[in-house]
Design an enzyme around this catalytic site. Structure first.
Site, PDB file in Angstrom:
ATOM      1  N   ASN A   1      -5.994  -6.123  -9.170  1.00 54.32           N
ATOM      2  CA  ASN A   1      -7.446  -6.234  -9.165  1.00 54.32           C
ATOM      3  C   ASN A   1      -7.875  -7.679  -8.861  1.00 54.32           C
ATOM      4  O   ASN A   1      -7.108  -8.442  -8.281  1.00 54.32           O
ATOM      5  CB  ASN A   1      -8.047  -5.709 -10.479  1.00 54.32           C
ATOM      6  CG  ASN A   1      -9.326  -4.925 -10.244  1.00 54.32           C
ATOM      7  OD1 ASN A   1     -10.249  -5.414  -9.608  1.00 54.32           O
ATOM      8  ND2 ASN A   1      -9.385  -3.716 -10.758  1.00 54.32           N
ATOM      9  N   ARG A   2      -9.068  -8.046  -9.288  1.00 50.96           N
ATOM     10  CA  ARG A   2      -9.671  -9.300  -8.815  1.00 50.96           C
ATOM     11  C   ARG A   2      -9.623 -10.414  -9.859  1.00 50.96           C
ATOM     12  O   ARG A   2      -9.778 -10.163 -11.056  1.00 50.96           O
ATOM     13  CB  ARG A   2     -11.122  -9.047  -8.392  1.00 50.96           C
ATOM     14  CG  ARG A   2     -11.210  -8.207  -7.129  1.00 50.96           C
ATOM     15  CD  ARG A   2     -12.625  -7.712  -6.841  1.00 50.96           C
ATOM     16  NE  ARG A   2     -12.644  -7.025  -5.559  1.00 50.96           N
ATOM     17  CZ  ARG A   2     -12.304  -5.739  -5.389  1.00 50.96           C
ATOM     18  NH1 ARG A   2     -11.907  -5.016  -6.421  1.00 50.96           N
ATOM     19  NH2 ARG A   2     -12.349  -5.196  -4.181  1.00 50.96           N
TER      20      ARG A   2
ATOM     21  N   HIS B   1      -5.374  -8.249  -5.899  1.00 57.20           N
ATOM     22  CA  HIS B   1      -4.030  -7.653  -5.918  1.00 57.20           C
ATOM     23  C   HIS B   1      -2.917  -8.658  -5.620  1.00 57.20           C
ATOM     24  O   HIS B   1      -1.965  -8.371  -4.901  1.00 57.20           O
ATOM     25  CB  HIS B   1      -3.963  -6.495  -4.935  1.00 57.20           C
ATOM     26  CG  HIS B   1      -4.800  -5.313  -5.318  1.00 57.20           C
ATOM     27  ND1 HIS B   1      -5.149  -5.050  -6.629  1.00 57.20           N
ATOM     28  CD2 HIS B   1      -5.359  -4.317  -4.562  1.00 57.20           C
ATOM     29  CE1 HIS B   1      -5.880  -3.937  -6.664  1.00 57.20           C
ATOM     30  NE2 HIS B   1      -6.024  -3.478  -5.446  1.00 57.20           N
TER      31      HIS B   1
ATOM     32  N   HIS C   1      -0.636   1.808  -7.050  1.00 56.11           N
ATOM     33  CA  HIS C   1      -1.831   2.052  -6.238  1.00 56.11           C
ATOM     34  C   HIS C   1      -1.646   3.276  -5.336  1.00 56.11           C
ATOM     35  O   HIS C   1      -1.718   3.175  -4.109  1.00 56.11           O
ATOM     36  CB  HIS C   1      -2.141   0.810  -5.397  1.00 56.11           C
ATOM     37  CG  HIS C   1      -3.576   0.663  -5.005  1.00 56.11           C
ATOM     38  ND1 HIS C   1      -4.273   1.656  -4.351  1.00 56.11           N
ATOM     39  CD2 HIS C   1      -4.442  -0.369  -5.174  1.00 56.11           C
ATOM     40  CE1 HIS C   1      -5.500   1.234  -4.123  1.00 56.11           C
ATOM     41  NE2 HIS C   1      -5.636   0.013  -4.629  1.00 56.11           N
ATOM     42  N   ALA C   2      -1.437   4.425  -5.949  1.00 58.93           N
ATOM     43  CA  ALA C   2      -1.317   5.659  -5.171  1.00 58.93           C
ATOM     44  C   ALA C   2      -2.699   6.198  -4.812  1.00 58.93           C
ATOM     45  O   ALA C   2      -3.640   6.119  -5.603  1.00 58.93           O
ATOM     46  CB  ALA C   2      -0.554   6.709  -5.971  1.00 58.93           C
ATOM     47  N   TYR C   3      -2.799   6.754  -3.608  1.00 58.87           N
ATOM     48  CA  TYR C   3      -4.017   7.435  -3.151  1.00 58.87           C
ATOM     49  C   TYR C   3      -3.758   8.939  -3.221  1.00 58.87           C
ATOM     50  O   TYR C   3      -2.983   9.481  -2.433  1.00 58.87           O
ATOM     51  CB  TYR C   3      -4.331   7.053  -1.704  1.00 58.87           C
ATOM     52  CG  TYR C   3      -4.972   5.721  -1.488  1.00 58.87           C
ATOM     53  CD1 TYR C   3      -6.300   5.623  -1.072  1.00 58.87           C
ATOM     54  CD2 TYR C   3      -4.255   4.534  -1.647  1.00 58.87           C
ATOM     55  CE1 TYR C   3      -6.902   4.391  -0.829  1.00 58.87           C
ATOM     56  CE2 TYR C   3      -4.843   3.298  -1.408  1.00 58.87           C
ATOM     57  CZ  TYR C   3      -6.162   3.237  -1.000  1.00 58.87           C
ATOM     58  OH  TYR C   3      -6.745   2.008  -0.753  1.00 58.87           O
TER      59      TYR C   3
ATOM     60  N   GLN D   1      -8.638   1.668 -13.123  1.00 56.51           N
ATOM     61  CA  GLN D   1      -9.559   1.491 -12.010  1.00 56.51           C
ATOM     62  C   GLN D   1      -9.683   2.816 -11.269  1.00 56.51           C
ATOM     63  O   GLN D   1      -8.696   3.361 -10.764  1.00 56.51           O
ATOM     64  CB  GLN D   1      -9.056   0.405 -11.054  1.00 56.51           C
ATOM     65  CG  GLN D   1     -10.049   0.011  -9.962  1.00 56.51           C
ATOM     66  CD  GLN D   1     -11.085  -0.993 -10.429  1.00 56.51           C
ATOM     67  OE1 GLN D   1     -10.999  -1.517 -11.544  1.00 56.51           O
ATOM     68  NE2 GLN D   1     -12.059  -1.295  -9.585  1.00 56.51           N
TER      69      GLN D   1
ATOM     70  N   GLU E   1      -5.755   3.652 -11.112  1.00 60.92           N
ATOM     71  CA  GLU E   1      -4.831   2.531 -11.298  1.00 60.92           C
ATOM     72  C   GLU E   1      -4.898   2.037 -12.745  1.00 60.92           C
ATOM     73  O   GLU E   1      -5.798   1.276 -13.110  1.00 60.92           O
ATOM     74  CB  GLU E   1      -5.184   1.398 -10.340  1.00 60.92           C
ATOM     75  CG  GLU E   1      -5.303   1.817  -8.887  1.00 60.92           C
ATOM     76  CD  GLU E   1      -6.222   0.894  -8.100  1.00 60.92           C
ATOM     77  OE1 GLU E   1      -5.949  -0.330  -8.066  1.00 60.92           O
ATOM     78  OE2 GLU E   1      -7.226   1.381  -7.549  1.00 60.92           O
TER      79      GLU E   1
END
Length: 316
Positions: A48-49, A74, A150-152, A255, A282
């Protein structure tokens, strides 16, 4: 039956029974290396940021690599999803096949302090379960660590179109509001009465209009997961295919992202992925926690171990 294969650095999953590949990705390792969507990415050193690509730890200021405007996203330009991992163990047979990956992150990598040894184990822990265990040991200096998977996901099948019709339940009664740059304000807000409320199952698209009317193009927000320890985080169901996925994890946040940034991305088998073509869940520490003392700490002291466990449970 459930089948899982791990190719290169990214896990790809397919359900056998009601056959369908339910995760977005690429056909080649080169595409993963050059891609910008983080498909299946093992994210670190900090997911993340981080605001303004900087933080102060133990009185020392650290400047990172900005790669999301003025912020670090990331892990920077060359986060853990872009490095070469070593296969430490691989058991292909038996009732619980697994693979363990290892990476040594050096002091100063992308601006982060201290050496860190990272191990991640992907294991088929049951006929329809995938377990992911992450740990990272700090060497020499204190450092922030916040790893993520980070799976979609598209339970209707990758490349099958929008996930706005998929039903989601999130076990979270609060979220961390953000500014225009998606940096948390530092507050924890209740989801009740907002488009972020998925405490009871609802279609992803049922509340997205409340975001679009504000100029927000979809979900990309951290939720405060209720409870502690390994506990339920989310349930996703696809009515058309009958597939469902439960996510359990032990991290404070998750997330929820609806692939707002995808547009004409060519993936596996020539499929083209567009906006809302998947969703990400996430599990992680809170964004910008290193600059927010009120958030759960992500600092790992020398010799201490960061641990992160998640379990994906599938039915169909």
């Amino acid at each position: 039956r459930y089948f899982c294969k791990i190719t290169g650095i990214s896990p790809l999953f397919a359900c056998i029974g009601n056959l369908g590949d339910v995760i977005l990705g690429y056909d080649t390792v080169a595409e993963y290396v050059n891609g910008t969507a983080y498909f299946g990415g093992l994210i670190g050193r900090v997911a993340n940021r981080i605001a303004n690509a900087r933080f102060t730890l133990d009185g020392k200021a650290y400047r990172l690599v900005p790669n999301d405007g003025n912020n670090t996203l990331h892990g920077g330009h060359r986060g853990f999803d872009k490095v070469v991992w070593t296969v430490k163990e691989h058991v292909a047979g038996g009732s619980s096949p697994f693979i363990t990956l290892y990476y040594h992150s050096f002091d100063g990598e992308q601006g982060f302090p201290g050496d860190v040894d990272v191990h991640v184990k992907y294991q088929l822990s049951g006929p329809h379960e995938l377990s992911v265990r992450m740990n990272a040991t700090a060497r020499g200096k204190a450092t922030p660590v916040n790893l993520a998977h980070h799976a979609y996901w598209n339970l209707g099948g990758h490349g099958s179109g929008s996930v706005l019709g998929e039903e989601v339940r999130l076990f979270a009664s609060r979220y961390t509001p953000v500014d225009a740059a998606l940096i948390p304000t530092g507050h924890l807000a209740p989801v009740a009465g907002t488009p972020y409320d998925f405490r009871t199952p609802a279609a992803v698209g049922s509340r997205i209009g409340g975001l679009l009317s504000r100029g927000v193009n979809g979900y990309d927000i951290n939720y405060v997961v209720d409870g502690g320890g390994l506990r339920p985080v989310a349930v996703v169901r696809d009515g058309a295919s009958g597939r469902a996925m439960e996510l359990w994890a032990d991290q404070p946040g998750v997330q929820f992202y609806t692939a707002n940034g995808l547009s004409g991305v060519r993936g596996k088998g020539g499929k083209v992925y567009g906006r809302y073509g998947a969703l990400c869940l996430e599990t992680q520490g809170f964004p910008d926690a290193v600059n927010r003392p009120s958030f759960p700490s992500q600092i790992v002291r020398p010799g201490k171990v960061y641990m992160h466990h998640m379990v994906f449970k599938f039915s169909f």
